[in-house]
Design an enzyme around this catalytic site. Structure first.
Site, PDB file in Angstrom:
ATOM      1  N   HIS A 128       0.788  -1.219  -0.241  1.00  0.00           N
ATOM      2  CA  HIS A 128       0.116   0.277   0.095  1.00  0.00           C
ATOM      3  C   HIS A 128       1.209   1.668  -0.132  1.00  0.00           C
ATOM      4  CE1 HIS A 128       0.101   0.013   4.747  1.00  0.00           C
ATOM      5  NE2 HIS A 128       0.109   1.081   4.501  1.00  0.00           N
ATOM      6  N   ASP A 154      -0.283  -7.693   1.833  1.00  0.00           N
ATOM      7  CA  ASP A 154      -0.083  -6.013   1.391  1.00  0.00           C
ATOM      8  C   ASP A 154       1.591  -5.281   1.181  1.00  0.00           C
ATOM      9  OD1 ASP A 154       0.079  -3.159   1.783  1.00  0.00           O
ATOM     10  OD2 ASP A 154      -0.142  -3.450   3.501  1.00  0.00           O
ATOM     11  N   SER A 209       4.105   3.437   7.359  1.00  0.00           N
ATOM     12  CA  SER A 209       4.203   1.488   6.497  1.00  0.00           C
ATOM     13  C   SER A 209       5.721   1.189   5.936  1.00  0.00           C
ATOM     14  CB  SER A 209       3.263   2.258   6.019  1.00  0.00           C
ATOM     15  OG  SER A 209       1.695   1.874   6.420  1.00  0.00           O
TER      16      SER A 209
END
Length: 414
Positions: A142, A173, A257
């Protein structure tokens, strides 16, 4: 939803299937964020987040972020390097609790990179971990999803590097990207066997907090739960269930992230992926989730080996350049459209293939390349079954009737 509901742009919510999250108990206050001057370029999104930062003013994206492409195209025929291995932890996470956060982070910082992307007309930021001295980087899908450009900043080097996606596993992911051009001598992270983790082990979260760049931000905490299942979504958009996650109370921020969750010896035990936060515009999260290192290493080795499988996508996928939502009967009647199903265009990106083909707002796309489009989701699947540069027929309906045009697709990262 949109042809792109950019998971990398915005923070998905997290909802465990079997329980409801409670907000952090008052009087919890997160550690002070990095300098306030950064806040005006970080987008605020809904309450529960996957921690990637995006620029203020970010709008609707431009390619479906969750449709899995079954058309595989390996970008390189070079022989991959030997598989990356996890090692036994050199120091149990709970035994070095007195080590300072800075001392632990210093062991991994040189191999933590800042990742900045272009998504539509907007910018986003996240984190990555160097896994080879020649510039391979592990990050969340992502972080790079739906981007058209990727740049990487390496600690201690003044220049920035362009990069491209090698391959992704959307369902997990996980993405591997590669710095373009010839680089060598880069420091790499060391992965520890995550099966050795225990609740109560000390961990440090290291990442590009708030997308500010510079020395990675680090916070210390403990493993609070193992083998957690969460559902990540974009507040009404596509959602994705992630299993086996490591939960910790090390405070994380938007932009972390793809960063490292490390043990007391600076070995990576997980990749920061999502966090729970309320009032996301100005707060961090004291509940964070990381993909275990064993899971991440297993998938990245499959990608590096260019394994051909339905869950792996290599390189860029087709890109049309529309934002769409599901068409319903009431909307069709209101717009005077003689069609009962399809993908309703609510926006078209300037300069995109769709714009060049005259596919404008309030058009309904009903067929792509001979495949019927009955929903917004099926449009994404149809577009992403093609490569950038493919010429495909697109049928759409507007108030002037039905039209079929040939469109040359652009490219976007999965």
């Amino acid at each position: 939803m949109s042809e792109q509901t950019p998971y990398g742009q915005g923070p998905p919510s997290l909802t465990p299937p079997d329980q409801q999250f409670l907000p952090p108990p008052a009087p919890w206050v997160p550690p002070p964020p990095p300098p306030p001057s950064v806040w005006n370029r970080i987008a605020a999104y809904i309450v529960l987040i996957a921690v990637v930062a995006a620029a203020a003013g970010a709008g609707v994206g431009w390619s479906l972020a969750r449709a899995v492409n079954t058309h595989q195209t390996a970008l390189s025929t070079a022989q991959p390097e030997a598989p990356i291995q996890t090692t036994n932890p050199t120091d149990p996470g709970s035994s070095n609790g007195n080590s300072s956060t800075a001392a632990i982070a210093a062991k991994v910082n040189p191999a933590i990179v800042d990742i900045n992307t272009t998504i539509g007309s907007n910018q986003a930021a996240g984190t990555g971990m160097i896994i080879s001295s020649t510039g391979e980087i592990l990050t969340n899908n992502h972080v790079v999803s739906s981007s058209t450009t990727i740049t990487v900043t390496v600690q201690g080097r003044s220049q920035t590097y362009a990069a491209h996606v090698v391959g992704v596993d959307v369902s997990q992911d996980i993405a591997v990207i590669q710095i373009d051009g010839k680089v060598s001598g880069l420091p790499t992270v060391t992965f520890a066997n995550s099966s050795a983790l225990k609740v109560g082990d000390s961990v440090v979260a290291v990442g590009n907090a708030l997308g500010q760049g510079g020395t990675p931000h680090a916070t210390k905490g403990q493993v609070t739960a193992l083998d957690q299942t969460i559902t990540a979504s974009e507040g009404g958009g596509n959602s994705e269930t992630l299993n086996g996650m490591v939960e910790s109370d090390a405070v994380i921020y938007p932009g972390d992230s793809g960063g490292a969750l490390v043990n007391a010896s600076g070995q990576v035990v997980g990749m920061i992926t999502a966090g729970q936060a309320q009032g996301f515009r100005s707060s961090a999260s004291s509940v964070g989730y990381a993909i275990p290192s064993n899971t991440a290493v297993g998938i990245l080795n499959r990608i590096r080996a260019h394994e051909q499988a339905s869950d792996l996508t290599y390189g860029q996928v087709g890109f049309l350049g529309v934002s769409v939502q599901q068409l319903d009967a009431a909307t069709a009647a209101q717009l005077g459209l003689n069609v009962s199903s399809g993908a309703l265009v609510v926006g078209t990106q300037a300069g995109s293939p769709a714009a060049s083909a005259g596919i404008g707002r309030n058009s309904v796309i009903t067929n792509v390349g001979g495949s019927a489009v009955t929903s917004a989701d099926s449009l994404g699947t149809a577009i992403r079954s093609h490569k950038p540069g493919d010429s495909v027929s697109v049928t759409f309906v507007n108030q002037n009737g039905s039209h079929t045009v040939t469109v040359t697709l652009a490219g976007v990262n999965p």
